[in-house]
Design a protein around this motif. Structure first.
Motif, mmCIF file in Angstrom:
data_model
loop_
_atom_site.group_PDB
_atom_site.id
_atom_site.type_symbol
_atom_site.label_atom_id
_atom_site.label_comp_id
_atom_site.label_asym_id
_atom_site.label_seq_id
_atom_site.Cartn_x
_atom_site.Cartn_y
_atom_site.Cartn_z
ATOM 1 N N ASP A 136 8.555 8.840 -2.594
ATOM 2 C CA ASP A 136 7.891 9.575 -1.506
ATOM 3 C C ASP A 136 8.839 10.668 -1.031
ATOM 4 O O ASP A 136 10.008 10.399 -0.736
ATOM 5 C CB ASP A 136 7.608 8.639 -0.322
ATOM 6 N N GLU B 20 0.857 -1.188 0.000
ATOM 7 C CA GLU B 20 0.000 0.000 0.000
ATOM 8 C C GLU B 20 0.885 1.228 0.000
ATOM 9 O O GLU B 20 1.779 1.364 0.836
ATOM 10 C CB GLU B 20 -0.939 -0.017 1.210
ATOM 11 N N LEU B 21 0.615 2.086 -0.949
ATOM 12 C CA LEU B 21 1.423 3.301 -1.066
ATOM 13 C C LEU B 21 0.776 4.428 -0.291
ATOM 14 O O LEU B 21 -0.445 4.484 -0.148
ATOM 15 C CB LEU B 21 1.559 3.696 -2.538
ATOM 16 N N LYS B 22 1.592 5.327 0.179
ATOM 17 C CA LYS B 22 1.070 6.544 0.810
ATOM 18 C C LYS B 22 0.195 7.307 -0.173
ATOM 19 O O LYS B 22 0.462 7.312 -1.373
ATOM 20 C CB LYS B 22 2.229 7.473 1.181
ATOM 21 N N ASN C 169 0.950 1.929 -9.371
ATOM 22 C CA ASN C 169 1.195 3.312 -8.961
ATOM 23 C C ASN C 169 0.051 3.956 -8.203
ATOM 24 O O ASN C 169 0.187 5.096 -7.742
ATOM 25 C CB ASN C 169 1.521 4.177 -10.193
ATOM 26 N N ARG D 294 -2.101 5.253 -5.441
ATOM 27 C CA ARG D 294 -1.825 5.617 -4.045
ATOM 28 C C ARG D 294 -3.155 5.760 -3.328
ATOM 29 O O ARG D 294 -3.935 6.656 -3.615
ATOM 30 C CB ARG D 294 -1.020 6.922 -3.997
ATOM 31 N N ARG E 278 7.971 4.051 -3.668
ATOM 32 C CA ARG E 278 8.296 4.404 -2.278
ATOM 33 C C ARG E 278 9.571 5.246 -2.203
ATOM 34 O O ARG E 278 9.697 6.107 -1.320
ATOM 35 C CB ARG E 278 8.452 3.127 -1.450
ATOM 36 N N ALA F 215 -1.055 10.249 -2.431
ATOM 37 C CA ALA F 215 -0.247 11.200 -3.183
ATOM 38 C C ALA F 215 -0.270 12.564 -2.495
ATOM 39 O O ALA F 215 -1.324 13.013 -2.035
ATOM 40 C CB ALA F 215 -0.799 11.331 -4.594
ATOM 41 N N THR G 98 6.861 -1.025 -7.055
ATOM 42 C CA THR G 98 6.484 -0.581 -5.708
ATOM 43 C C THR G 98 7.661 0.112 -5.016
ATOM 44 O O THR G 98 7.500 1.165 -4.384
ATOM 45 C CB THR G 98 6.013 -1.794 -4.877
#
Ligand SMILES: [Ca+2]
Ligand SMILES: [Ca+2]
Ligand SMILES: [Ca+2]
Ligand SMILES: [Ca+2]
Ligand SMILES: [Ca+2]
Ligand SMILES: [Ca+2]
Lengths: 274, 274, 274, 274, 274, 274
Positions: B82, A258-260, F48, F50, B79, A262, B75
């Motif tokens: 970020d 899981e990405l932060k 990609n 988020r 990251r 945007a 992924t």
């Protein structure tokens, strides 16, 4: 420095013109595994070799030879284009054989090069340096070279099947032979490198502690069906001396990614999903 | 059919953001020997395999795994991005470290993908299917695969040298291991194919009479200097069982190539030269 | 700003449909020296011209005209595709002429553009901005332009040979004429620039002391045979006023290039060769 | 056939390493007008020359020389990469100069080639055979060659401005000189061809009746403003002997192009517009 | 025909030079969704429109405008390059800010174009006509256009975040506005087309009996996890009036694909697997 | 992680071999809007994303499905190539139907892949990642997706017209259906996003004060003729709620762009023009 001598390394004379075969032959001139590729691949490998003069000389010997193959095939293409029916529209309208030739030949041979070879493959796509490799690591590059000569000889064999012209077949018989030599020499070099470096896993210089060794010999069954489990790659001794293992139901170790969200300043979609 | 499971095959968590390394890491995602290349290469080889289900299953097992590596590296790239300093111009003007990051990062990561991975190499060149090979001949293709895993592992090792981030190094340690396995498995498959087909020169199906055998084992000295004559490829037994020969002064057999004058209808230069 | 007027600059009406010629004609639309190339080349040269408004206006006049040529040829392609036999499979199976057309036409004309022109060359390769040049140096760029109009007019002449259609020939007669004008105008501009800048060697601004003048007028015989020594480029006065010299046996000044061994952290082959 | 001699044509030794300049120098190795382009362009022109042995020999002399330039620049790139700070992350984090180098260098030099030259331009885009031209028409091709040497010498001059390294400048001084020679020789050849063929408009073989002569000498004012009317290309004698004319308000001769509605079997939009 | 007027459509004057931003700005000039793409996409769509003059005129209005945007951004790039520190090596060695600029700027801006815009994206990759679409079907193409203007406006917004220059921001504010208009107009055209053609599924002309309707409204859960089942696309009314269905465990209908063994004349691997 | 199941999602069996159609069918495998494009586009969008897991799952469901379509079409291509007449030269010389097939088929199918599918379009151009888009902004990307499925379904419909083979048509009927579903689902998602984000102009996050609102709703008549003024895009309410305006004679606001003379160190043309 490079010097050019006018003689061709081998005969390049077709019995008769054949514009369709000229198009097909372009594959081994300007295709992914054509002579431009091996010539440039070997030259860049040679230029970049650091130390190891014996290997460098072998590579440069072969690179220079391949430039001569570019010339030989380019000459053959030009001769196959002699007599291309490019100003015989009236005949073409009536004679389907001429029509098929005009429809099937590479238009660049008529319009762009004026009956000459072009630096492109059999579909008319220009040669790209993205095809070649010169990594600085000789073991890796010998494998690239062995592959190139294997793909190349396969394509020559297929072209041999596609023509009845004895002159063309004569030239192809020479190319088959040279690809045999080149496969042999790269295999020999590879064998020597593997012995001298004391390993077959490239690069041999990676410290053991860098590698997650638990995963170095496992075959994961990611495609349903266990046919592959019957192979020598699924159990028993691997080429590097360790034992192969088979994992019938691979699992993930990395969790769900899981990405932060945007940040606002990239103007992507804000979190909407709740 | 393909099914996706949300877990990553292995961890892909950096300790901290690093937009410059995100750019460099793109090489093994969308470069010539990145994960897109091996995934697509294996899948096309699998789709095109005719008969030989055991090999096909091995190839598909590996192709599906490589798709998971694309995901894992994508992924990681996201990251690493970020916190990229893309809206800190004022700071950048004063702080040379931030300035160097903004100057050095891939502009696509800021402008095109909005802090996501892109299907391109470390220089920003889009991935091309011109990189891959699926010839229908398994021996040739195993050599392509062995090369791909060798170049790939070499690049992973170099990337390992380029970072101090323990999270990144952890993921790279897994990739080193999988490339070890894949080199092992393709070598094993190759060995079996060479035995079953009874030869090492690809394709093994070319009839002897097609080949100009006089030229099949000669090393030609096309690059001045005889360092290469000292190698095991210049004399003694070749991998295919025949003997190598060395030709110190190669000659041409094909004569000087003179092409017919261009016919008037191609509007090339008429003969002027007398 | 650009304004479009609906009239074509010249007629673009074929007598009848001809899908094979539509494919061939694409070369001068989207090929290396097609109208897209000259249009974009001139526009970028114009946009980048610094000072020198007279030249800039000439370049923009011509760039805008070439956009109109793109339109003219695109229209001709679309009309040549009227009546393409793309839904006549049953007939094609029996009628080899229809079969040859379907086999020979550009599949994009049927599948992608629906009987319209495509931005690609006669082999179906998309136009690339890698073809064009706008260097900021007008003398260099006038030479690029003179070359482009020369290659372009040559291709138009070859296409003229490939068709019997009077409507197509009428359009080509106009393109031949415009390429005559454009060759003339770039030659005139070039002549003026050479006079004003006081030299013919581009760029004229390089200080004499930057150049290793000993090597500036020597023809080196790198290809065996001395035919080239008979030319006006081998002795006597050169275009820049100095004298040509001929070197029959070129030697090297740079020594044998030996590179340092690779440092361990690039994981290339360590020195093995002793 | 091509033979390689180990000596470099000229010195290629930098005073010290400079990874950023190594990246910039790639432009004249693998860029649109780099040494790969001129080498391949001349070789293909030579291979395709029909008759006209004197020109062919000149072209082959020069093509073989350019291969040596590829080698010379590749060697320089490798030496500029000696000492690239690719394993000095800790220092880079603190030292902005090292950081800028790592951010600015071509990542391929670290990851792909292992401190060697790559077959790509200064932005990392692989060399493409789409750059080169070998049309079979010598007058057209001499203009391509004159352009290539003009663009090339311009780029060398700009690179000369970008470095303080005396070793690099020494090599560039040689390249400036050779580009001077090559501009001279192609200009001389061009002059001879124009004389022998009796005209300057390429191709000279187009019959007068093919050309719509009314349009062969008119400058059309397609970009508002009449600055261009002040040039020698707008009135007076043109290089081909005819008189230039200026057309301040160009009109169209081709009418408004209306295409037939799309036939139903291409599934385009039916006529909706009434 | 196209006419050029010298005024820019809008201001393109930066407050000060900024070579790094010049590189980034190239994305909306020569990137996938830059002004070259929309200009060429609309022009080819216009050229290929068959009937439907009202749409054609709208498309040509917009295509011609976009050519003016190419000019505006090219001008801005050239001005941002004024004062690029390309001959300040000595300073760069000491001043990390200058060093970062030289390391981060596009080398083509210094070496190839001489402080001018280039037809390439922010990574230096040349524009390709492979980006654009002109299918002949207006509904499909309006969707391509709506997408292009959406991606384009997103990139403009991201570039707006990347600069503090008020002159640059002024130009970007105009581009944001024009992309708003173009999104609006393509949405309006799309709505009208959907109404007139009586459907939203492109192409609307496919007969119902061609389509395997059982599969036309099913969402297949090919990625583990049923988050997507919560969406409006998984049940209820679909935009075309039918009902969506959700298939949690998709099955295959096509059986296991086994290909015939390769015929001997392609020299692929014979059947070995038993 | 990705798992492969051996069954095809749907039938892929032609009634009989057809090498010409195999070539044409490549368009929807490796063309701009082929299955490789949608598979890779959706996977990169998913990787990609988020936050917004519901959308991510939908995207991944569809991306994984498209990988299965690549497999299905690759299988069909291989079967259409069974029996390609690639070793029947003697017959071909006499039988124009066989001649047309050999002239018209993709040479890569014979020489490179040995009767297998290739990762390229119907003209033989390799698939490029430059085709795809994953911007991080879901509204923009849903529009890209809707376009891709619209272009894709259009191409399937055109291919349906090009064949009489019931097996091929059966597979195409399934693809038509899936493209219907995918158009539906992306339209539904788009509608939801527009509602949740409260606007239709992408990106919705741009502050009003960034935009030069005077230019946000004006249609400029840059192509002579006022047909476009009759559209709903020229007056009345725009999709974003504001009113459209029509500008019949657009003017420039940016003045005539004059660039500073080139500084001497770029060796461009000095100011000559006075
Ligand atoms: Ca399996
Ligand atoms: Ca030697
Ligand atoms: Ca000579
Ligand atoms: Ca003017
Ligand atoms: Ca799911
Ligand atoms: Ca209008």
């Amino acid at each position: 420095m490079f010097f050019h001598r006018k003689e061709l390394q081998y005969h390049a004379k077709p019995e008769k013109s054949d514009p369709l075969f000229a198009k097909q032959l372009q594959e081994i001139l300007g295709g992914q595994f054509g002579e431009m590729s091996v010539a440039m691949q070997y030259l860049f490998q040679g230029f970049n070799t650091r130390g190891n003069e014996k290997y460098k000389d072998l590579i440069m010997d072969t690179g220079a030879e391949e430039l001569g193959h570019v010339e030989m095939i380019a000459t053959m293409v030009a001769r196959l284009l002699d007599g291309a029916p490019i100003n015989e529209q009236e005949k073409a309208a009536k004679d389907p054989v001429i029509g098929a030739i005009m429809g099937g030949m590479n238009p660049h041979h008529a319009i762009v090069s004026g009956l000459g070879a072009t630096p492109e493959n059999s579909a008319g796509v220009p040669w790209s340096a993205g095809y070649i490799i010169a990594s600085g690591n000789l073991m890796a590059d010998m494998r690239a070279n062995l592959n190139a000569e294997s793909q190349g000889r396969l394509q020559v064999a297929r072209l041999y099947e596609l023509t009845e012209d004895r002159g063309v077949k004569d030239m192809l018989s020479f190319l088959l032979a040279r690809d045999t030599m080149h496969q042999n020499q790269w295999m020999a070099a590879l064998q020597e490198l593997e012995e001298k470096e004391g390993g077959k896993i490239t690069p041999t210089t990676v410290p053991a502690e860098w590698e997650a060794m638990d995963f170095s010999h496992k075959l994961y069954n990611f495609s349903e069906g266990e046919d592959s489990a019957r192979g020598i790659w699924a159990s028993g001794n691997a080429p590097d001396g360790h034992d192969f293992q088979y994992e019938s139901e691979p699992v993930g170790f990395g969790g769900k990614p899981e990405l932060k969200p945007a940040p606002p300043y990239v103007h992507s979609t804000p979190p909407l999903d709740k």
